[in-house]
Write a protein that holds these residues in place. Structure first.
Motif, PDB file in Angstrom:
ATOM      1  N   UNK A 294     -50.403  61.295  71.346  1.00 12.27           N
ATOM      2  CA  UNK A 294     -49.374  60.320  70.991  1.00 12.27           C
ATOM      3  C   UNK A 294     -49.996  59.139  70.261  1.00 12.27           C
ATOM      4  N   UNK A 295     -49.522  58.839  69.063  1.00  5.94           N
ATOM      5  CA  UNK A 295     -50.038  57.667  68.356  1.00  5.94           C
ATOM      6  C   UNK A 295     -49.380  56.392  68.880  1.00  5.94           C
ATOM      7  N   UNK A 360     -58.374  50.646  72.233  1.00  2.00           N
ATOM      8  CA  UNK A 360     -57.678  51.755  72.892  1.00  2.00           C
ATOM      9  C   UNK A 360     -56.480  52.227  72.074  1.00  2.00           C
ATOM     10  N   UNK A 361     -56.358  51.704  70.885  1.00  2.00           N
ATOM     11  CA  UNK A 361     -55.203  52.004  70.044  1.00  2.00           C
ATOM     12  C   UNK A 361     -55.431  53.265  69.219  1.00  2.00           C
ATOM     13  N   UNK A 362     -54.483  54.187  69.289  1.00  2.00           N
ATOM     14  CA  UNK A 362     -54.503  55.396  68.471  1.00  2.00           C
ATOM     15  C   UNK A 362     -53.568  55.183  67.275  1.00  2.00           C
ATOM     16  N   UNK A 363     -54.100  55.390  66.071  1.00  2.00           N
ATOM     17  CA  UNK A 363     -53.317  55.108  64.869  1.00  2.00           C
ATOM     18  C   UNK A 363     -53.273  56.334  63.963  1.00  2.00           C
ATOM     19  N   UNK A 559     -62.054  45.574  61.430  1.00  2.00           N
ATOM     20  CA  UNK A 559     -63.173  45.291  62.341  1.00  2.00           C
ATOM     21  C   UNK A 559     -64.200  46.426  62.333  1.00  2.00           C
ATOM     22  N   UNK A 560     -65.417  46.121  62.753  1.00  4.50           N
ATOM     23  CA  UNK A 560     -66.484  47.122  62.804  1.00  4.50           C
ATOM     24  C   UNK A 560     -66.133  48.269  63.748  1.00  4.50           C
ATOM     25  N   UNK A 561     -65.317  47.995  64.765  1.00  2.00           N
ATOM     26  CA  UNK A 561     -64.975  49.030  65.756  1.00  2.00           C
ATOM     27  C   UNK A 561     -63.911  49.997  65.251  1.00  2.00           C
ATOM     28  N   UNK A 562     -63.379  49.765  64.083  1.00  2.00           N
ATOM     29  CA  UNK A 562     -62.325  50.620  63.520  1.00  2.00           C
ATOM     30  C   UNK A 562     -62.944  51.966  63.168  1.00  2.00           C
ATOM     31  N   UNK A 585     -50.753  47.345  63.027  1.00  2.00           N
ATOM     32  CA  UNK A 585     -51.816  47.458  64.037  1.00  2.00           C
ATOM     33  C   UNK A 585     -51.848  46.208  64.915  1.00  2.00           C
ATOM     34  N   UNK A 586     -51.785  45.047  64.270  1.00  2.00           N
ATOM     35  CA  UNK A 586     -51.839  43.778  65.008  1.00  2.00           C
ATOM     36  C   UNK A 586     -50.590  43.612  65.879  1.00  2.00           C
ATOM     37  N   UNK A 587     -49.454  44.069  65.382  1.00  2.00           N
ATOM     38  CA  UNK A 587     -48.205  44.038  66.153  1.00  2.00           C
ATOM     39  C   UNK A 587     -48.374  44.779  67.478  1.00  2.00           C
ATOM     40  N   UNK A 588     -49.035  45.954  67.408  1.00  2.00           N
ATOM     41  CA  UNK A 588     -49.251  46.756  68.624  1.00  2.00           C
ATOM     42  C   UNK A 588     -50.308  46.125  69.518  1.00  2.00           C
TER      43      UNK A 588
END
Length: 631
Positions: A294-295, A360-363, A559-562, A585-588
């Motif tokens: 699930x995204x 922890x965000x899946x995009x 960000x570097x973690x992307x 992304x920022x909204x989430x």
């Protein structure tokens, strides 16, 4: 490069770039001349003539494997290694076609010097059997021990580490080796071919078929998704010793000291290097996930020009990893692009371009199968709206928290900046984001602080209004030369701020131009020397003036973690994404429980502070923003 590059690491034609194919030109011309100049017995030169078509076929098969692999790994159902792929790997594997060029050269030379090769027949059963037996015996056996030798620290550091730099393999990873190592493999694979030539049993089927077999098995083993059906092994259990699977070889790239075999695991079983987790990984990978991942965020984009189909992540990896620019040589592939456009017209279905992770965000990025010119057609409007609405509902069904509308998917005339979908689906839980607040914030931070006046030009839009509002609140004079635009802005601006909005009759009073849609060559020609064109539009302004500065469309450095970002977003550089995509992304990340579409906005400063806090930086890079974020 290997960690400690040894002799003959570089390929001889490395400095030629794409011109390396010119090396083959004399050979191709000679083979064509020989083929057409012989009236009788032209079959004598048939093998020589077939070498170049074989090269083209191998290139096509390689590209198909890349596209298929990326399509399936984007779906994630049977993916084996779920780690990030980066630009370094794409660059390292850019020369995957070198070994195909080398093979063609060696075949041309063999055609000249080896007896019986020049007039080989299409088919010779003896030669085919010899090729199969010699591959199963000497080739597989010698390769196994050569491969183990290459894992000795001396050879590994000088050669084989270059190949193993790719933990997450792609099909073309299989042929990425230093030149000396590739030559060793060619000498090994030449054993069956030289044997059938010297025993006068060669055939075109054996010579070409053996190459295609090697390519197929190489690409299969490195594709990073499991596709070998279980019933293969249920019907014929000994097959597990004669044919490896993608998951089998994937373990070699993650554990390094197991599963050394070429294509037949037989020798790993004999010499005790078989990885005991091979069967378990195969079972898990072939079963796959019962439910798709699930995204949290879905970004909805679309195709732009006809050539853009070749720049997708699913198409040419080397093009996708660079900012989009129109290329003359791709115009030769216009018929392919037209066929693709026709297919997208017939089989209209949104498809997944890529998957990324941040914290922890899946995009995911999904593409509407429509081109820019189709969005301008009134006859396509209902179809496009249906595709976008279905994508929104699909995203909600998958559990997405946010869907951001990119490029023309949020047009005022098309859907009222997304409000159309809210009205049709009032109980929608997934939040629709058009990214206006963040796009305006990025533009504002591109304007120097000392600026007293700007020229705003282009069509009226939601972005132009909120940009004017923010500038007027900062007491920056907003000059407008278009009467219609001036009337629309003044009509909506609060009365106390209207004094900062000025209808001008001159294009020369400001060196800062904020440019929206609909600005062409005529307007640009009126700009004085040294003007900074700062677009707030979705598409970049065409560069026509060498004496002016052109800024990027609103964008942010991720960000570097992307993770798993190995393709460029349209015309933007690496690891830079549009403000509209970043806004979702920022909204989430912030957990905002509101839509930003239609007339609604999150707030310019609110969006900006959140972006900087979460590690996004403006493009071009601003060191001051990094310091602000860290403090």
């Amino acid at each position: 490069m290997a960690s400690q590059p040894g002799p003959l690491t570089q390929w001889p034609w490395q400095r030629l770039g794409n011109f390396k194919y010119l090396i083959l030109a004399p050979w191709v011309a000679h083979s064509m001349y020989k083929f057409v100049s012989i009236n009788n017995g032209h079959e004598k030169y048939l093998f020589n003539f077939s070498i170049f078509p074989t090269l083209l076929l191998r290139l096509l098969l390689g590209q198909l494997w890349i596209s298929i692999s990326r399509y399936h790994t984007a779906k994630n159902k049977h993916k084996i290694v779920d780690k990030s792929l980066d630009f370094d790997q794409v660059d390292r594997e850019r020369n995957w076609d070198d070994q195909i060029i080398l093979t063609a050269l060696l075949y041309y030379i063999a055609n000249l010097v080896l007896p019986g090769v020049a007039n080989m027949p299409w088919w010779n059963i003896k030669g085919v059997v010899i090729t199969i037996l010699l591959h199963m015996g000497p080739v597989e056996f010698i390769y196994y021990w050569l491969h183990r030798a290459l894992h000795h620290h001396f050879l590994y550091s000088r050669y084989h580490s270059h190949h193993h730099a790719s933990i997450v393999t792609e099909p073309i990873t299989s042929v990425i080796h230093p030149f000396a190592e590739e030559v060793a493999y060619f000498l090994l694979f030449a054993i069956p071919l030289l044997t059938i030539a010297l025993t006068q049993t060669p055939s075109i089927v054996a010579a070409v078929g053996y190459l295609i077999y090697i390519d197929f098995m190489n690409y299969l083993g490195h594709c990073n998704f499991e596709l070998v059906p279980k019933w293969f092994f249920d019907i014929f259990p000994p097959l597990k010793y004669l044919m490896y699977t993608p998951s089998f070889h994937s373990l070699h790239h993650t554990k390094f000291r197991t599963n050394y075999s070429l294509f037949m695991p037989f020798y790993d079983y004999i010499y005790g290097t078989y990885d005991v987790s091979s069967d378990e990984l195969y079972e898990r990978s072939i079963k796959g996930s019962n439910e798709e991942e699930s995204p949290d965020v879905v970004h909805l984009t679309h195709l732009t020009t006809l050539q853009s189909i070749f720049h997708l992540r699913l198409a040419f990896a080397s093009l996708a990893s660079k900012p989009y620019t129109s290329k003359l040589y791709l115009s030769l592939a216009t018929p392919v692009a037209l066929v693709s456009a026709l297919l997208t017209q017939i089989f209209a279905k949104t498809f997944t371009l890529e998957k990324n992770r941040l914290q922890k965000l899946q995009m995911e990025t999904w593409a509407v199968p429509r081109y820019k010119f189709q969005y301008k057609s009134s006859t396509e409007r209902d179809v496009i709206n249906s595709l976008i609405e279905k994508a929104i509902l699909d995203a909600e069904e998958k559990g997405a928290k946010v869907i951001s509308l990119g490029l023309l998917n949020q047009g005022d005339e098309l859907n009222g900046y997304g409000e159309f979908y809210i009205r049709k689906n009032p109980n929608l839980k997934t939040k629709i984001v058009d990214g206006t607040s963040l796009a305006v914030a990025v533009v504002l931070h591109s304007v120097p602080e000392s600026t007293k006046n700007v020229l705003l030009i282009g069509k009226f839009s939601k972005t132009s209004y909120f940009l004017s509002l923010a500038l007027c609140q900062r007491e920056v004079q907003v000059e407008v030369v278009q009467k219609e635009l001036y009337k629309l802005l003044k009509l909506q601006l609060p009365s106390e701020l209207q004094k900062h909005l000025v209808l001008s009759d001159s294009y020369t009073t400001s060196k800062i131009w904020l440019v929206g849609d609909g600005v062409g060559a005529q307007e640009q020609s009126k700009a004085p020397k040294g003007v900074h064109f700062i677009p707030f539009s979705q598409f970049p302004l065409k560069t026509l003036r060498k004496d002016c500065t052109y800024h990027s469309t609103p964008a942010l450095v991720v960000p570097e973690e992307y993770e798993n970002l190995h393709s460029c977003e349209n015309w933007l550089p690496r690891r830079v994404i549009s403000a509209w995509r970043a806004a979702g992304i920022i909204h989430a990340l912030e957990g905002w429980n509101a839509h930003e579409c239609g007339e609604a906005v999150i707030g310019v400063e609110t969006a900006w502070r959140a972006a900087i806090t979460h590690g996004f930086l403006p493009f071009p890079f601003d060191e001051g923003c990094k310091i602000y974020r860290e403090n």
